[in-house]
Design an enzyme around this catalytic site. Structure first.
Site, PDB file in Angstrom:
ATOM      1  N   CYS A   1     -11.170  14.317   0.539  1.00  0.00           N
ATOM      2  CA  CYS A   1     -12.617  14.229   0.194  1.00  0.00           C
ATOM      3  C   CYS A   1     -13.451  14.596   1.499  1.00  0.00           C
ATOM      4  O   CYS A   1     -13.267  15.545   1.908  1.00  0.00           O
ATOM      5  CB  CYS A   1     -13.251  12.961  -0.413  1.00  0.00           C
ATOM      6  SG  CYS A   1     -14.892  13.294  -1.129  1.00  0.00           S
ATOM      7  N   TYR A   2     -14.277  13.799   2.164  1.00  0.00           N
ATOM      8  CA  TYR A   2     -15.057  13.976   3.230  1.00  0.00           C
ATOM      9  C   TYR A   2     -13.851  14.257   4.405  1.00  0.00           C
ATOM     10  O   TYR A   2     -14.252  14.893   5.201  1.00  0.00           O
ATOM     11  CB  TYR A   2     -15.896  12.628   3.626  1.00  0.00           C
ATOM     12  CG  TYR A   2     -16.451  13.006   5.203  1.00  0.00           C
ATOM     13  CD1 TYR A   2     -17.659  13.627   5.419  1.00  0.00           C
ATOM     14  CD2 TYR A   2     -15.807  12.249   6.269  1.00  0.00           C
ATOM     15  CE1 TYR A   2     -18.270  13.877   6.632  1.00  0.00           C
ATOM     16  CE2 TYR A   2     -16.311  12.498   7.594  1.00  0.00           C
ATOM     17  CZ  TYR A   2     -17.590  13.211   7.648  1.00  0.00           C
ATOM     18  OH  TYR A   2     -18.040  13.474   8.895  1.00  0.00           O
TER      19      TYR A   2
ATOM     20  N   HIS B   1      -9.715  12.289  -5.134  1.00  0.00           N
ATOM     21  CA  HIS B   1      -9.151  11.223  -4.374  1.00  0.00           C
ATOM     22  C   HIS B   1      -7.809  10.677  -4.952  1.00  0.00           C
ATOM     23  O   HIS B   1      -7.857  10.212  -6.158  1.00  0.00           O
ATOM     24  CB  HIS B   1     -10.234   9.932  -4.826  1.00  0.00           C
ATOM     25  CG  HIS B   1     -11.303  10.212  -3.826  1.00  0.00           C
ATOM     26  ND1 HIS B   1     -11.599   9.533  -2.704  1.00  0.00           N
ATOM     27  CD2 HIS B   1     -12.399  10.822  -4.121  1.00  0.00           C
ATOM     28  CE1 HIS B   1     -12.693   9.818  -2.612  1.00  0.00           C
ATOM     29  NE2 HIS B   1     -13.375  10.556  -2.866  1.00  0.00           N
TER      30      HIS B   1
ATOM     31  N   GLU C   1      -5.906   8.376  -4.054  1.00  0.00           N
ATOM     32  CA  GLU C   1      -5.620   6.899  -3.822  1.00  0.00           C
ATOM     33  C   GLU C   1      -6.093   6.175  -5.384  1.00  0.00           C
ATOM     34  O   GLU C   1      -5.663   5.033  -5.567  1.00  0.00           O
ATOM     35  CB  GLU C   1      -6.346   6.413  -2.714  1.00  0.00           C
ATOM     36  CG  GLU C   1      -8.049   6.275  -2.731  1.00  0.00           C
ATOM     37  CD  GLU C   1      -8.513   7.685  -2.179  1.00  0.00           C
ATOM     38  OE1 GLU C   1      -7.967   8.709  -2.577  1.00  0.00           O
ATOM     39  OE2 GLU C   1      -9.749   7.540  -2.092  1.00  0.00           O
TER      40      GLU C   1
ATOM     41  N   ASP D   1      -2.674 -18.103   0.875  1.00  0.00           N
ATOM     42  CA  ASP D   1      -2.566 -17.544   2.177  1.00  0.00           C
ATOM     43  C   ASP D   1      -2.199 -18.867   3.250  1.00  0.00           C
ATOM     44  O   ASP D   1      -1.327 -18.446   4.151  1.00  0.00           O
ATOM     45  CB  ASP D   1      -3.925 -17.224   2.609  1.00  0.00           C
ATOM     46  CG  ASP D   1      -4.504 -16.160   1.665  1.00  0.00           C
ATOM     47  OD1 ASP D   1      -3.597 -15.465   1.024  1.00  0.00           O
ATOM     48  OD2 ASP D   1      -5.815 -15.702   1.474  1.00  0.00           O
TER      49      ASP D   1
END
Ligand code: XMP
Length: 525
Positions: free
Chosen positions: A98-99, A185, A187, A242
């Site tokens: 894209c960009y 995109h 992704e 975590d």
């Protein structure tokens, strides 16, 4: 050349997804913002910091490939950040998305133009030429678009490889230099062939697919051993995934030189404290469980104001931890369970809101230590879970949903009493049991029972009751900053309601919270 891919972030909203897609191929990647500032060469870049790096730093990192992400900018805006042309002469494959694709085209002498209107959503891509990037990709497939500018004229030695209805150049490449540009995109999961495209790019970069939980564990334990040596390490264990994974990694590396302090503030879910203890008392470390429930309760007596409750719980937690730490004496390292999204977000100067304002604040201020170690700072949440499984942590701990530091304290409206804690623990346990039995737990962002401060009239057998109403909450969310109420089937809800009023003493009414965030929050206080 190192076996990893560098993602240069130009501010798009899907940039973490790009990193996820690369890592799904068992190839390590790091996300950094790009800067042309010559002086900005962060010497910690290889540890995965999300900081800005310049061209010299990129050269030093020696990535096997580079991905330029999308972003909200336009190449013609003088304030826009653009990659320097040298990036395309490093001899490594570059994929612009894209960009990133427009920036590549612009920097190399092509032309980008505004399409006039923003294109947003699904469209059909048709592949028009052979391309290593599109190996085994269907000739026609759905892709996701989100752009206003588009590539209008290609730089020298580039050819267009795919089109869509609105973009005559939806993909292009200079195959000799392995430079690839895609307007869509890949992704985003709406792009049907996106995963194959990333897999192809990984092959084009010549990466071997060995970034796996097992290799991560081995490398990390090795590095921790070297770093810590015979130093002493302290870990505040919350029982969340975590801190648990971080603690077990440390225990593998330094064993008894690690002390884990687990503060049970009495506001944990049903059986949670016992479960955490069960897991950790058998690890090779010094596990200290502090039963501070009564101490917290006495501080909270008579307190009804939500912020005040939060403050008291937070401060008391620190006091308890501090006392334990004093007994241990000076330590060399303090463990933190920071994960990669926190690193990327804070590195980009965006507020890492969820963690920073909610974490039990201030621990490093009073514990006497030299350095912080963050063994899972390179991992995304699902990678942390995978590592946890490989470390042998039980599934109920590894797949645990997020649980706030102040615990049930912010799920009990009004004053906290032992009676109310028991009600909310029992109701919540039933709710979680039924959600799991219905097999919908994996679809929900967070779900729990809360105790409203409302009592109302009911009837039980021949008797009138005047008991509490329990509220059930379940939300769908990707970032916990916004959320929508999940539509749970009536069958499940009515079963839960029935069980709660029958099995939990003190409850005669069950309500379902249909509000999104905003205007509500996920928690109740
Ligand atoms: P809210 O209620 O702000 O919650 O919509 C958003 C997410 O943050 C969690 N949360 C907390 N986590 N300490 C934490 O560690 C806190 O004080 C805290 N308050 C909210 C909440 O569970 C949800 O995932």
């Amino acid at each position: 050349m190192k076996n990893f891919i560098l993602v240069l972030d130009f501010g798009g909203q899907y940039n973490q997804l790009i990193a996820r897609r690369v890592r799904e191929n068992n190839v390590y990647c790091e996300v950094h913002t790009f800067t042309t500032d010559k002086t900005s060469k962060d010497d910690k870049t290889q540890s995965g910091l999300g900081v800005a790096i310049n061209f010299d730093a990129i050269k030093d990192l020696k990535p096997a490939g580079i991905i330029l992400t999308g972003g909200p900018q336009s190449v013609y805006n003088p304030d826009s950040s653009l990659p320097v042309p040298e990036i395309f002469n490093l001899g490594v494959p570059v994929l612009g998305i894209c960009y990133g694709a427009q920036a590549m085209t612009h920097v190399l002498g092509g032309k980008v133009q505004s399409a006039g209107v923003r294109e947003y959503g699904k469209t059909e891509l048709e592949i028009k030429a052979e391309s290593a990037l599109f190996k085994n990709v269907e000739k026609k497939s759905v892709v996701w678009m989100s752009h206003t500018d588009r590539i209008f004229e290609l730089p020298e030695n580039f050819v267009a490889t795919a089109v869509t209805e609105n973009c005559p150049i939806a993909a292009a490449e200079n195959s000799g230099k392995k430079l690839y540009a895609v307007q869509f995109h890949p992704e985003v999961l709406h792009t049907e062939e996106g995963k194959k495209i990333f897999s192809n790019f990984v092959d084009i970069c010549g990466c071997s697919r060995d970034w796996k939980p097992e290799s991560f564990i081995k490398d990390t334990v090795e590095k921790l051993k070297n770093k810590i040596g015979t130093g002493k390490v302290l870990c505040a264990l919350s029982g969340g995934v975590d801190s648990s994974v971080a603690a077990v990694l440390l225990s593998r590396a330094v064993g008894k030189n690690l002390t884990c302090v687990f503060v049970d503030h009495g506001l944990l879910r049903k059986n949670e404290a016992a479960e955490v203890e069960e897991v950790f008392k058998n690890q090779d470390l010094n596990f200290i469980k502090i039963n501070a429930g009564e101490r917290f309760l006495s501080k909270l007596k008579g307190v009804t104001e939500p912020e005040r409750k939060r403050k008291i719980i937070g401060e008391e937690f620190i006091r308890v931890f501090e006392e334990a730490a004093k007994k241990i004496g000076a330590v060399d390292f303090l463990v933190q369970g920071t994960i990669y999204p926190d690193v990327i977000e804070s590195g980009l100067g965006k507020s890492a809101v969820i963690k920073s304002h909610h974490n039990v604040g201030g621990l490093p201020d009073f514990v006497d230590f030299k350095e912080i170690v963050e063994p899972i700072r390179l991992l995304f949440k699902d990678e942390v879970r995978e590592v946890g499984r490989k470390l042998g942590l039980p599934e109920n701990l590894v797949s645990r949903q997020p649980f706030p530091g102040p615990g049930l304290g912010i799920r009990i409206i009004g004053e906290i009493t032992p009676e109310k804690i028991k009600i909310v623990q029992d109701a919540d346990a039933i709710y979680r049991e039924e959600i799991a039995a219905a097999g919908i737990d994996k679809n929900l962002g967070q779900y729990f029972a809360a105790l409203t401060n409302m009592r109302s009239v009911g009837v039980m057998g021949d008797d009138r009751t005047y008991d509490y109403a329990v509220a059930l909450r379940a939300v769908l969310t990707s970032d916990f900053m916004t959320a929508e109420a999940a539509g749970i089937s009536w069958e499940v809800l009515s079963k839960v309601a029935n069980r709660i009023v029958n099995e939990v003493k003190g409850v005669n009414r069950v309500l379902y919270d249909c509000t999104g965030k905003p205007p509500a929050t996920i928690e109740f206080e």
